[in-house]
Enzyme design. Structure first.
Site, PDB file in Angstrom:
ATOM      1  N   LYS A  38       0.096   6.649  21.465  1.00 54.25           N
ATOM      2  CA  LYS A  38       1.537   6.815  21.629  1.00 54.25           C
ATOM      3  C   LYS A  38       1.874   8.305  21.683  1.00 54.25           C
ATOM      4  O   LYS A  38       1.057   9.125  21.252  1.00 54.25           O
ATOM      5  CB  LYS A  38       2.289   6.127  20.496  1.00 54.25           C
ATOM      6  CG  LYS A  38       2.214   6.879  19.164  1.00 54.25           C
ATOM      7  CD  LYS A  38       3.128   6.249  18.154  1.00 54.25           C
ATOM      8  CE  LYS A  38       3.189   7.064  16.881  1.00 54.25           C
ATOM      9  NZ  LYS A  38       3.890   8.351  17.005  1.00 54.25           N
TER      10      LYS A  38
ATOM     11  N   LYS B 226      -4.089  -1.154   9.256  1.00 51.36           N
ATOM     12  CA  LYS B 226      -4.111  -0.903   7.820  1.00 51.36           C
ATOM     13  C   LYS B 226      -4.394  -2.191   7.045  1.00 51.36           C
ATOM     14  O   LYS B 226      -3.906  -3.270   7.392  1.00 51.36           O
ATOM     15  CB  LYS B 226      -2.786  -0.280   7.371  1.00 51.36           C
ATOM     16  CG  LYS B 226      -2.609   1.159   7.865  1.00 51.36           C
ATOM     17  CD  LYS B 226      -1.312   1.759   7.384  1.00 51.36           C
ATOM     18  CE  LYS B 226      -1.175   3.209   7.810  1.00 51.36           C
ATOM     19  NZ  LYS B 226      -2.107   4.099   7.114  1.00 51.36           N
TER      20      LYS B 226
ATOM     21  N   GLU C  65       8.025  10.385   5.308  1.00 51.43           N
ATOM     22  CA  GLU C  65       7.070  11.488   5.275  1.00 51.43           C
ATOM     23  C   GLU C  65       7.672  12.660   4.520  1.00 51.43           C
ATOM     24  O   GLU C  65       8.868  12.921   4.634  1.00 51.43           O
ATOM     25  CB  GLU C  65       6.712  11.932   6.699  1.00 51.43           C
ATOM     26  CG  GLU C  65       6.079  10.852   7.559  1.00 51.43           C
ATOM     27  CD  GLU C  65       5.825  11.335   8.980  1.00 51.43           C
ATOM     28  OE1 GLU C  65       4.661  11.556   9.327  1.00 51.43           O
ATOM     29  OE2 GLU C  65       6.811  11.497   9.727  1.00 51.43           O
TER      30      GLU C  65
ATOM     31  N   ASP D 247       9.477   8.182  18.131  1.00 44.60           N
ATOM     32  CA  ASP D 247       8.191   8.503  17.529  1.00 44.60           C
ATOM     33  C   ASP D 247       7.729   7.440  16.552  1.00 44.60           C
ATOM     34  O   ASP D 247       6.517   7.199  16.423  1.00 44.60           O
ATOM     35  CB  ASP D 247       8.286   9.854  16.814  1.00 44.60           C
ATOM     36  CG  ASP D 247       6.935  10.393  16.389  1.00 44.60           C
ATOM     37  OD1 ASP D 247       5.976  10.285  17.170  1.00 44.60           O
ATOM     38  OD2 ASP D 247       6.833  10.932  15.269  1.00 44.60           O
TER      39      ASP D 247
ATOM     40  N   HIS E  93       5.736   1.840  15.464  1.00 42.03           N
ATOM     41  CA  HIS E  93       5.239   1.469  14.146  1.00 42.03           C
ATOM     42  C   HIS E  93       6.142   0.466  13.427  1.00 42.03           C
ATOM     43  O   HIS E  93       5.689  -0.588  12.981  1.00 42.03           O
ATOM     44  CB  HIS E  93       5.093   2.711  13.261  1.00 42.03           C
ATOM     45  CG  HIS E  93       4.088   3.702  13.757  1.00 42.03           C
ATOM     46  ND1 HIS E  93       2.949   3.332  14.443  1.00 42.03           N
ATOM     47  CD2 HIS E  93       4.035   5.049  13.655  1.00 42.03           C
ATOM     48  CE1 HIS E  93       2.247   4.416  14.733  1.00 42.03           C
ATOM     49  NE2 HIS E  93       2.886   5.463  14.285  1.00 42.03           N
TER      50      HIS E  93
ATOM     51  N   LYS F  55      11.489  12.391   8.199  1.00 44.17           N
ATOM     52  CA  LYS F  55      10.669  13.520   7.778  1.00 44.17           C
ATOM     53  C   LYS F  55      11.381  14.276   6.658  1.00 44.17           C
ATOM     54  O   LYS F  55      12.594  14.173   6.501  1.00 44.17           O
ATOM     55  CB  LYS F  55      10.402  14.459   8.955  1.00 44.17           C
ATOM     56  CG  LYS F  55       9.455  13.859   9.998  1.00 44.17           C
ATOM     57  CD  LYS F  55       9.005  14.885  11.008  1.00 44.17           C
ATOM     58  CE  LYS F  55       7.949  14.316  11.944  1.00 44.17           C
ATOM     59  NZ  LYS F  55       6.685  13.986  11.243  1.00 44.17           N
TER      60      LYS F  55
ATOM     61  N   LYS G 252       6.143  10.632   0.190  1.00 47.57           N
ATOM     62  CA  LYS G 252       5.414  10.041   1.302  1.00 47.57           C
ATOM     63  C   LYS G 252       5.132   8.587   0.935  1.00 47.57           C
ATOM     64  O   LYS G 252       4.413   8.304  -0.025  1.00 47.57           O
ATOM     65  CB  LYS G 252       4.096  10.774   1.537  1.00 47.57           C
ATOM     66  CG  LYS G 252       3.212  10.135   2.600  1.00 47.57           C
ATOM     67  CD  LYS G 252       1.885  10.876   2.721  1.00 47.57           C
ATOM     68  CE  LYS G 252       0.988  10.193   3.758  1.00 47.57           C
ATOM     69  NZ  LYS G 252      -0.323  10.880   3.901  1.00 47.57           N
TER      70      LYS G 252
END
Length: 485
Positions: A145, A179, A213, A232, A237, A337, A342
């Site tokens: 991606k 994952k 994040e 993004d 995701h 972000k 996180k």
């Protein structure tokens, strides 16, 4: 697991961050665990004028850093024998003749072309591979991606790649699907009788999916400012995680059976009107603050970011799925972000009991399942239990579904699983073209409304959980984000 067939894996963008930080360490682990057949080769490909020895030395330096205690000199010495390098400019057809000379000594071998490059190079790369005779029936291509910046550009890339590779040879990677907790969510839902009867609107109050994040844009300012958090992270995701949560039971674990059900979820997502974009989405942009105890600049002060940028670094969305199973259940998506921590997790909040004989306040969601993907991988089921003592006072406890302790084996990193699935020809955990396009169709009205709006993103201080409007998005339904760390 039996050792896989011998193969050649060609890593375009072979000197880049993804290859050095994720792909080569993942392949090192698979080599160490005996999952590569004798003679399997890993060939880095990039524009840099390097010798194979130079490339291997660079790879060793980076892998030693990223592998940490898992790095072993003796294992590396044997792994390095698989490594090679070939200088290739993706837009220079002559360079592909040199690559062909390296690969054609094993013409019948499985070849995996991993395109860890800018999507603008995908077309030229695939065309030059085909013209050099390097696309065979045993070839696969892995696409990183972002695949385009909207539906039309995504379709153009897919059309271009599809001229040279059949759909069953195209592996659109989303590493979140690799994952371990996501895999266990499938097992939990479809391998047990306990959860599936509760996995519906009658018993689920809301679903929250968070990918937060602590880092900022780092050295990716120019790329990120043209992309933003919605493209993004959400379009790929978060929507893929939503699909795993919401999909109907597939008829089998076969790749198309699973992906058919994910596609149904994407097509059932309620589309946004321009007014609903205002009320059901939040876009934010971080300003100066602190991360990990250190001061950090705001987004507009980051390198390569225009001073008047309106690119979002935070997104929160209230999504709804128009199906019999999920009607009326809000799905809250959040990513950003420079957040406080996180963390990547899926939270299933179950409804309260109809009548509490213990006097517990309603609306607190005491029963929840938390599937965490980072920083650690875990699954916890939260319940109410009696606290010790004479009085009947209840407190929240959790069952820790500790797979690592139970199975006593190292858990595969996402890229380990997905790279070897590409070698084995297993498409289940990769995104099909119609899935990807359905995701773009749902996201595009949000993109369009934001671009037409004169409003700037709502600011939030770096090191917090995002703009206040994100909390308000849930509070209107009497809910709150799960933020237990």
């Amino acid at each position: 697991m039996a050792a896989v067939q011998t193969f050649d894996m060609i890593l375009f963008g072979g000197t880049g961050d993804l290859v050095m930080r994720k792909l080569l360490p993942a392949l090192y682990h698979q080599h160490r665990d005996g999952q590569m057949g004798d003679g399997a080769r890993i060939i880095g490909v990039a524009r840099s004028n390097l010798s194979s020895d130079d490339y291997i030395a660079t790879a060793e330096k980076h892998c030693a850093q990223y592998l940490g205690e898992a790095f072993d000199k003796a294992v590396w010495a044997s792994f390095a024998q698989r490594l090679g390098y070939q200088r290739v400019d993706a837009q220079n057809p002559a360079h592909f003749a040199d690559l062909a000379a390296m690969l054609d000594q094993f013409k019948d071998r499985i070849r995996v072309y991993y395109l860890s490059t800018a999507p603008s190079l995908f077309t030229a790369t695939c065309e030059n591979l085909a013209n050099a005779g390097l696309v065979t029936a045993h070839s696969r291509v892995v696409l990183e991606k972002p695949l385009g910046h909207d539906l039309a550009s995504s379709q153009a890339i897919n059309d271009a790649v599809g001229r040279y590779f059949a759909e069953n040879q195209i592996y659109r990677i989303d590493h979140y699907l690799g994952k371990e907790p996501v895999q266990n969510l499938l097992a939990l839902r479809f391998g047990n009788a306990l959860f599936e009867p509760l996995w519906r609107r009658e018993w689920v109050r809301d679903v929250q999916i968070t990918v937060a994040e602590q880092i900022g844009v780092e050295t990716r300012g120019d790329f990120y400012d043209k992309t933003g958090a919605l493209r993004d992270m959400v379009q790929n995701h978060l929507l893929q995680l939503l699909c795993i949560v919401a999909m109907e039971p597939p008829s089998s674990i076969d790749s198309d059976a699973v992906r058919d059900e994910k596609l149904k979820v994407l097509r059932a997502l309620k589309p946004f009107t321009p007014n609903e974009v205002i009320t059901k989405t939040v876009r934010g942009q971080y300003r100066a603050g602190a991360a990990a105890g250190k001061p950090v600049p705001g987004y507009l002060e980051e390198p390569e970011i225009p001073a008047d940028s309106r690119t979002e670094t935070f997104v929160a969305i209230k999504a709804e799925i128009d199906t019999w199973r999920w009607a009326g259940v809000p799905f809250f998506l959040r990513t950003g972000k420079r957040m406080q921590e996180k963390v990547a997790e899926i939270v299933i909040n179950f409804r309260d009991v109809p009548h509490s004989i213990f006097g517990m306040p309603a609306g607190h969601g005491f029963n929840r399942l938390v599937i965490r993907m980072q920083p650690e991988e875990s699954m916890k089921l939260y319940l109410l239990a009696k606290q010790p003592g004479d009085a009947m006072h209840l407190g929240q406890v959790h069952l820790n579904l500790d797979f690592e302790e139970t199975f006593k084996t190292r858990r595969l990193e996402a890229y380990e699983r997905l790279l070897m699935d590409a070698v084995r020809g297993k498409l289940t955990l990769f995104v099909r073209r119609d899935e990807q396009e359905a995701a773009w169709r749902w996201v595009e009205p949000i993109i369009d409304a934001w671009e037409q709006s004169t409003d700037k993103p709502k600011t939030y201080t770096a090191g917090t959980w995002g703009p206040a409007a994100s909390s308000a998005l849930l509070s209107r339904d009497g809910l709150a984000w799960h933020e237990e760390i």
